[in-house]
Design an enzyme around this catalytic site. Structure first.
Site: not given
Length: 448
Positions: A12, A53, A84, A133, A252, A328
């Site tokens: 990893d 990686e 992974d 990891d 928000h 929005e």
């Protein structure tokens, strides 16, 4: 005939910033006993996740080779690499082309370490790659202290693997490693002539912060022999996807209207954050600073988003770019009303709105279909602008739900089946071939 030695290599790499301070980790394991045979880790300075990686893979293969004196001899060693990183696994297996200039020499170096017939590759979820990891993180921690990783100081083996846990390692057969990338395309052409039906599952690599949520749809290469007769999955063989554009979607913080569950869109009063909302903004700013993965910040023009984005930007030292497409929905005459009040005053219009994405709120508001077109156009602009980067989008309920719905290919009614709390975080990764992967939805752990 002497049986080949068989090892599992788990590798990893990580980057705190992508690019940022980076390191790798690799471990060689006896598949029969589960014993750790060798470990490697190193802080490599500033680099990307993918570079780290690949360097982890190279270190793991070299460590395995060092354990067998005649490792280069044909049939002396068989290694099953488990990572992974979908990118590295697919590129080294020959199913994805390697175009990125930083990846080509690293992939070539990895391919030269052992004979192509000696190595197979398997994708595993991140939670099954904890040992490597942990080593990578130990290396990055050492680099932060101005040191290099020392094996004597490592606790990765003790922390992540019980002793004597045997692993299943099926025999290697067929063309392990798919050393030539063209082999995948040849198999695809052959499968097309014989009528084989390819799978259409999308890739689930985990570059950037969203790697923490691996999806169960990504296959593992548990039957190497089958690869010689089945076509690569649709969308996997042609492009070299590299790192996706990852959108971290932040709703928000609260306003005075939020706890009262009032419609609050782009056509109303544009309220500011409440005291609770400002506290939420500070908490998410701290959480994102700790992760260290955000590279850009883009915000809706509405005040509550700009204030939330501003708190994060101040903590991360970034500028905020305003994007009108993230605003929005305009809820028309429903702005400032509760659902019950809209039901009482505009019941027929509400029923139509709930029943069709094309129906708009009373008084000239936007329909969900109109919002979806606006958000999709915004998504396309931003994925092009921020290809390969991790970007925080500070926006609202409808744009976030729309991005998630479109990524999943879900119908419009899915909008009513998602919960999205104030100051919650979701994440979607967008790949160069047009596929998307939802990594996170409505995470509020930073508020607890």
């Amino acid at each position: 005939m002497t049986q080949p030695r068989q090892f599992v290599v788990e590798a990893d790499g990580g980057s705190r910033g992508n690019p940022g301070p980076a390191g790798y980790g690799a471990v060689v394991i006896d598949p029969v006993t589960g014993e750790t045979l060798a470990e490697a880790a190193e802080y490599i300075g500033v680099a990307t996740n993918n570079v780290a990686e690949y360097k982890g893979l190279i270190a793991g293969l070299k460590a395995a080779r060092a354990l067998v004196p005649d490792a280069s001899a044909d049939g002396a060693l068989r290694v099953r690499v488990r990572m992974d990183s979908k990118l590295v696994v697919e590129q080294m297996s020959g199913r994805w082309k390697i175009k990125h200039p930083d990846m080509k020499p690293l992939a070539a170096e990895a391919a030269r370490i052992l004979p192509p017939s000696a190595v197979t590759y398997e994708w595993i979820p991140r939670e099954k790659n904890k040992h490597a990891d942990r080593l990578a993180n130990e290396a990055m921690d050492a680099g932060r202290r101005g040191e290099q990783w020392e094996p004597s100081a490592s606790t990765a083996s003790l922390d992540t693997r019980g002793s004597g846990s045997a692993m299943d390692l099926p025999p290697v057969s067929g063309p392990p490693g798919d050393a030539a990338a063209g082999a995948a395309r040849a198999r695809a052409a052959l499968a097309g002539r014989t009528g084989a039906a390819p799978d259409a599952t999308a890739p689930a690599d985990a570059a950037g912060p969203a790697r923490a949520a691996a999806t169960s749809t990504a296959p593992t290469d548990t039957a190497p022999a089958a690869a010689a007769t089945t076509a690569p999955q649709v969308g996997w063989a042609a492009p070299d996807l590299c790192a996706p554009a990852t959108f971290v979607l932040l709703r928000h913080g609260e306003t005075a209207l939020t706890p009262e569950k009032r419609f609050s869109g782009s056509g109303g009063s544009d309220p500011e954050l409440s005291a609770v909302g400002r506290r939420q903004a500070e908490l998410i700013a701290g959480a994102l600073a700790a992760r260290g993965t955000i590279e850009e910040i883009v915000s809706s023009p509405l005040r509550r988003c700009r204030e939330t984005a501003g708190a994060v930007a101040a903590r991360l030292g970034l500028e905020v770019r305003i994007e009108d497409g993230l605003r929005e929905t305009d809820f028309g005459a429903w702005e400032g009303l509760t659902f019950a009040e809209v039901r009482e005053r505009h019941g027929a219009d509400l029923d139509a709105w709930l029943g069709s994405a094309k129906a708009a709120p009373t008084g000239g508001g936007e329909s969900f279909a109109e919002v979806a077109r606006r958000v999709a156009a915004t998504r396309d602009r931003l994925t092009t602008r921020y290809a390969g980067r991790t970007v925080l989008l500070v926006t609202h309920v409808t744009p976030i739900k729309t991005l998630v719905r479109l990524a999943l290919g879900a119908p419009p009614e899915a909008m009513f089946r998602m919960e999205l709390s104030a100051a919650s975080v979701s994440a979607v990764a967008y790949y160069a071939d047009g596929n998307a992967s939802v990594r996170l939805l409505n995470d509020t752990s930073h508020l607890r």
